[in-house]
Design a protein around this motif. Structure first.
Motif, PDB file in Angstrom:
ATOM      1  N   GLN A 116      55.430  23.697  38.524  1.00 45.03           N
ATOM      2  CA  GLN A 116      55.628  24.815  39.455  1.00 45.03           C
ATOM      3  C   GLN A 116      55.863  26.100  38.671  1.00 45.03           C
ATOM      4  O   GLN A 116      56.662  26.134  37.739  1.00 45.03           O
ATOM      5  CB  GLN A 116      56.820  24.532  40.379  1.00 45.03           C
ATOM      6  N   PHE A 117      55.143  27.155  39.067  1.00 42.96           N
ATOM      7  CA  PHE A 117      55.248  28.442  38.382  1.00 42.96           C
ATOM      8  C   PHE A 117      55.575  29.535  39.390  1.00 42.96           C
ATOM      9  O   PHE A 117      55.042  29.551  40.509  1.00 42.96           O
ATOM     10  CB  PHE A 117      53.928  28.793  37.684  1.00 42.96           C
ATOM     11  N   ASP A 118      56.408  30.478  38.973  1.00 41.11           N
ATOM     12  CA  ASP A 118      56.649  31.716  39.722  1.00 41.11           C
ATOM     13  C   ASP A 118      55.907  32.818  38.979  1.00 41.11           C
ATOM     14  O   ASP A 118      56.252  33.165  37.839  1.00 41.11           O
ATOM     15  CB  ASP A 118      58.141  32.039  39.803  1.00 41.11           C
ATOM     16  N   ILE A 119      54.868  33.361  39.609  1.00 42.15           N
ATOM     17  CA  ILE A 119      53.983  34.330  38.965  1.00 42.15           C
ATOM     18  C   ILE A 119      54.253  35.714  39.533  1.00 42.15           C
ATOM     19  O   ILE A 119      54.377  35.888  40.758  1.00 42.15           O
ATOM     20  CB  ILE A 119      52.509  33.946  39.181  1.00 42.15           C
ATOM     21  N   ALA A 120      54.330  36.723  38.635  1.00 44.94           N
ATOM     22  CA  ALA A 120      54.445  38.122  39.040  1.00 44.94           C
ATOM     23  C   ALA A 120      53.331  38.885  38.340  1.00 44.94           C
ATOM     24  O   ALA A 120      53.424  39.190  37.150  1.00 44.94           O
ATOM     25  CB  ALA A 120      55.809  38.688  38.667  1.00 44.94           C
ATOM     26  N   ALA A 121      52.243  39.185  39.052  1.00 46.38           N
ATOM     27  CA  ALA A 121      51.070  39.839  38.464  1.00 46.38           C
ATOM     28  C   ALA A 121      51.069  41.314  38.857  1.00 46.38           C
ATOM     29  O   ALA A 121      51.020  41.640  40.044  1.00 46.38           O
ATOM     30  CB  ALA A 121      49.788  39.166  38.949  1.00 46.38           C
ATOM     31  N   PRO A 122      51.119  42.276  37.892  1.00 49.30           N
ATOM     32  CA  PRO A 122      51.131  43.708  38.217  1.00 49.30           C
ATOM     33  C   PRO A 122      49.781  44.176  38.758  1.00 49.30           C
ATOM     34  O   PRO A 122      48.729  43.626  38.405  1.00 49.30           O
ATOM     35  CB  PRO A 122      51.456  44.376  36.882  1.00 49.30           C
ATOM     36  N   LEU A 123      49.826  45.212  39.617  1.00 46.73           N
ATOM     37  CA  LEU A 123      48.612  45.776  40.199  1.00 46.73           C
ATOM     38  C   LEU A 123      47.991  46.855  39.313  1.00 46.73           C
ATOM     39  O   LEU A 123      46.974  47.441  39.679  1.00 46.73           O
ATOM     40  CB  LEU A 123      48.908  46.357  41.582  1.00 46.73           C
ATOM     41  N   LYS A 151      53.517  44.685  42.443  1.00 44.05           N
ATOM     42  CA  LYS A 151      53.205  43.385  41.865  1.00 44.05           C
ATOM     43  C   LYS A 151      52.860  42.385  42.958  1.00 44.05           C
ATOM     44  O   LYS A 151      53.310  42.523  44.093  1.00 44.05           O
ATOM     45  CB  LYS A 151      54.369  42.852  41.033  1.00 44.05           C
ATOM     46  N   VAL A 152      52.066  41.378  42.579  1.00 43.16           N
ATOM     47  CA  VAL A 152      51.759  40.268  43.470  1.00 43.16           C
ATOM     48  C   VAL A 152      52.600  39.078  43.014  1.00 43.16           C
ATOM     49  O   VAL A 152      52.471  38.618  41.875  1.00 43.16           O
ATOM     50  CB  VAL A 152      50.262  39.918  43.436  1.00 43.16           C
ATOM     51  N   TYR A 153      53.471  38.597  43.894  1.00 43.99           N
ATOM     52  CA  TYR A 153      54.363  37.478  43.573  1.00 43.99           C
ATOM     53  C   TYR A 153      53.803  36.212  44.203  1.00 43.99           C
ATOM     54  O   TYR A 153      53.428  36.194  45.382  1.00 43.99           O
ATOM     55  CB  TYR A 153      55.775  37.747  44.093  1.00 43.99           C
ATOM     56  N   ALA A 175      43.415  40.943  44.968  1.00 39.81           N
ATOM     57  CA  ALA A 175      42.646  39.741  44.605  1.00 39.81           C
ATOM     58  C   ALA A 175      42.494  39.639  43.087  1.00 39.81           C
ATOM     59  O   ALA A 175      42.635  38.559  42.503  1.00 39.81           O
ATOM     60  CB  ALA A 175      41.274  39.768  45.281  1.00 39.81           C
ATOM     61  N   ASP A 176      42.210  40.788  42.415  1.00 37.81           N
ATOM     62  CA  ASP A 176      42.056  40.767  40.955  1.00 37.81           C
ATOM     63  C   ASP A 176      43.373  40.409  40.281  1.00 37.81           C
ATOM     64  O   ASP A 176      43.410  39.609  39.340  1.00 37.81           O
ATOM     65  CB  ASP A 176      41.562  42.126  40.462  1.00 37.81           C
ATOM     66  N   ALA A 177      44.479  41.040  40.735  1.00 31.27           N
ATOM     67  CA  ALA A 177      45.795  40.750  40.142  1.00 31.27           C
ATOM     68  C   ALA A 177      46.162  39.286  40.353  1.00 31.27           C
ATOM     69  O   ALA A 177      46.721  38.635  39.464  1.00 31.27           O
ATOM     70  CB  ALA A 177      46.849  41.662  40.747  1.00 31.27           C
ATOM     71  N   ARG A 178      45.846  38.756  41.516  1.00 34.12           N
ATOM     72  CA  ARG A 178      46.140  37.362  41.827  1.00 34.12           C
ATOM     73  C   ARG A 178      45.393  36.435  40.867  1.00 34.12           C
ATOM     74  O   ARG A 178      45.971  35.498  40.308  1.00 34.12           O
ATOM     75  CB  ARG A 178      45.739  37.069  43.264  1.00 34.12           C
ATOM     76  N   GLU A 179      44.090  36.725  40.626  1.00 34.51           N
ATOM     77  CA  GLU A 179      43.282  35.872  39.748  1.00 34.51           C
ATOM     78  C   GLU A 179      43.759  35.953  38.303  1.00 34.51           C
ATOM     79  O   GLU A 179      43.804  34.940  37.598  1.00 34.51           O
ATOM     80  CB  GLU A 179      41.810  36.272  39.852  1.00 34.51           C
ATOM     81  N   ILE A 180      44.138  37.147  37.840  1.00 34.91           N
ATOM     82  CA  ILE A 180      44.641  37.299  36.469  1.00 34.91           C
ATOM     83  C   ILE A 180      45.932  36.513  36.294  1.00 34.91           C
ATOM     84  O   ILE A 180      46.143  35.824  35.291  1.00 34.91           O
ATOM     85  CB  ILE A 180      44.851  38.791  36.141  1.00 34.91           C
TER      86      ILE A 180
END
Length: 397
Positions: A252-259, A372-374, A334-339
Motif C-alpha cells: 500500500q502506497f500513499d502518493i502525492a503527485a505535484p501538478l 497535488k494529486v493525493y 491525469a498526467d500527474a496521476r500517471e507520473i
C-alpha cells in the motif's frame, strides 16, 4: 645531360641567357666541363638551363667570350635553404624544439592499463610493476624487454598463471590470466524455507526438503513453506531445504503527485574554452574570464593526437559552459496521476525484487488539493516469498 643529386647539396640555379651567341655559350660551357641540364628555349625566345652554383661562377668567362648576359631566375638547394632558415631563425628553432619535444614525450610511458584481473587487485599489480621499473612517466628505453617483464611479474604475483606486457605507443597494457582453482562447495547448515511476507502461494517447487503448503494457500510471514526435516517420527533427517516459492503480496502506497513539474533546459547561452593537453595536465589557451550564468553545466570533449595505432600524449580539450535554467511545466491531473503511479511502481519493484511482477493495482482513494494529486494505492505483486531460517536440533532428540 641531367644534374645528379650531389649538386643539390651545393645549390642549383636556373639561368636565362640574353644577347650574344647562346648556342656557342652552351657548346663552350659543356666542352669546358660545366654540367648544364634542362636546356631549352623559352616562349620568350630566351635560352634557359640549370647548373650548380660553383659552375655558375665558372660560366662568367664563357659569357664574356660569347657576348651573352645571364640572369638567375630561380635558386634551390641546401645553401639557399640554409639562408632562408637563417632569416627565420626563431621559426626554425621552434620547429626543431617542437620535434625534439614530441620525440621526448613519445618516449615516455604515459599510462598503464591492467586487464583480466579478478582476484588480484589493480593496486597489487601496479605495485609489483613499479618494482620492476614500469610506472607512468618512465622512459621507454629504460624498460626491460616485454618477455623479461612478463616473467618477473608472474614470479612476484603467485595468483597469476600468465602475464603479458605490450607497449602501444605511450601506453603499456598488462594482460593478466589468473590461475584457477576448483570452487569448494559452500558449507550450509540445515534450514527451513519460510515466508518473508503475508502472501497467497502461486508456485511451490521443492528441490530439497518437504513442502508443507500448497498452491493457493494463504501463508503468514515466518510460516514454514519447505521444511528441512524429512522422514517420519521414527526415522527423521535434517537437510538444507532448497526450492522456489512465489506468491501474491500486497503493498500500500500513499502518493502525492505535484501538478507542476520542474525541468532543466538549455537557454542557448554558452562560453567555450580551449586547452592544450599534455598527459594528465591541461593548459588553457583561450576563453579566459568567468561567466554571468546563474546556473550552468560544463561539457568537456578531449581529442588526442594519433598516428596509426599510436595515441600521442598531446592533444586539445574543448570545454563548453552551457547556461541552464529551471522551467516549471503545468500538468493535468491525469498526467500527474500517471507520473505518481509510475514512481510508485518503480519503488514496488525495487522492494519486491527484479523478478517481481505487478499483477494488479487498485486506487482506493484519490483527491486533488493544494496543487497535488493525493492517492492511496494497493499493488498486488507476484514475487519470491522465500527466506531462510536455520534449523536448530536439540541435544537428545
Amino acid at each position: 645531360m641531367k644534374l645528379q643529386s650531389t649538386p643539390w647539396m651545393k645549390g642549383i640555379v636556373t639561368v636565362h641567357v640574353r644577347g650574344g651567341k647562346p648556342e656557342q655559350l652552351v657548346n663552350k660551357a659543356l666542352a669546358g666541363g660545366l654540367e648544364l641540364s634542362s636546356i631549352r628555349w623559352t616562349s620568350g625566345g630566351l635560352l634557359e638551363f640549370e647548373l650548380s652554383v660553383s659552375d655558375y661562377f665558372r660560366l662568367r668567362a664563357y659569357l664574356k667570350e660569347t657576348g651573352c648576359r645571364a640572369h638567375v631566375t630561380r635558386r634551390r638547394g641546401l645553401p639557399f635553404w640554409l639562408m632562408k632558415a637563417e632569416k627565420r631563425l626563431l621559426f626554425t628553432s621552434g620547429i626543431v624544439l617542437f620535434l625534439a619535444l614530441m620525440f621526448l614525450l613519445s618516449s615516455l610511458v604515459w599510462s598503464i592499463e591492467v586487464k583480466g584481473n579478478v582476484k588480484l587487485t589493480e593496486e597489487q599489480i601496479r605495485a609489483v610493476a613499479k618494482q620492476e621499473g614500469l610506472y607512468p612517466l618512465q622512459w621507454s628505453f629504460k624498460l626491460a624487454d616485454a618477455d623479461v617483464l612478463s616473467k618477473r611479474l608472474v614470479t612476484k604475483l603467485p595468483g597469476a598463471s600468465w602475464i603479458g606486457v605490450e607497449k602501444k605507443g605511450t601506453k603499456v597494457v598488462i594482460q593478466v590470466v589468473e590461475s584457477t582453482s576448483p570452487e569448494l562447495p559452500e558449507l550450509q547448515s540445515p534450514r527451513h524455507l519460510v515466508a518473508s511476507a503475508d502472501a497467497v502461494v502461486t508456485q511451490i517447487i521443492a528441490e530439497r526438503g518437504r513442502p508443507v503448503v500448497k498452491r493457493n494457500a494463504f501463508v503468514k510471514k515466518g510460516q514454514t513453506l519447505i521444511s528441512g526435516t524429512i522422514g517420519n517420527e521414527m526415522h527423521s533427517q535434517t537437510v538444507v531445504a532448497k526450492g522456489i516459492v512465489r506468491g501474491l503480496v500486497w503493498y500500500q502506497f500513499d502518493i502525492a503527485a505535484p501538478l507542476t513539474q520542474k525541468t532543466k533546459v538549455y537557454t542557448g547561452g554558452k562560453k567555450t574554452k580551449w586547452h592544450l593537453v599534455f598527459g594528465s595536465r591541461a593548459l588553457q589557451i583561450s576563453g579566459f574570464g568567468g561567466h554571468s550564468y546563474e546556473q550552468s553545466e560544463t561539457i568537456r570533449v578531449e581529442e588526442r593526437a594519433a598516428w596509426r595505432h599510436w595515441t600521442l600524449p598531446v592533444g586539445r580539450m574543448k570545454e563548453t559552459v552551457m547556461e541552464t535554467e529551471i522551467q516549471e511545466r503545468e500538468l493535468t491531473e491525469a498526467d500527474a496521476r500517471e507520473i505518481g503511479l509510475m514512481e510508485a511502481r518503480a519503488e514496488v519493484i525495487d522492494k519486491a525484487g527484479a523478478d517481481a511482477v505487478i499483477a494488479d493495482e487498485k486506487v482506493l482513494h484519490e483527491k486533488t488539493d493544494n496543487g497535488k494529486v493525493y492517492m492511496k494505492v494497493v499493488f498486488e505483486v507476484e514475487q519470491s516469498i522465500v527466506t531462510e531460517m536455520p534449523l536448530v536440533q536439540l541435544q537428545g532428540d
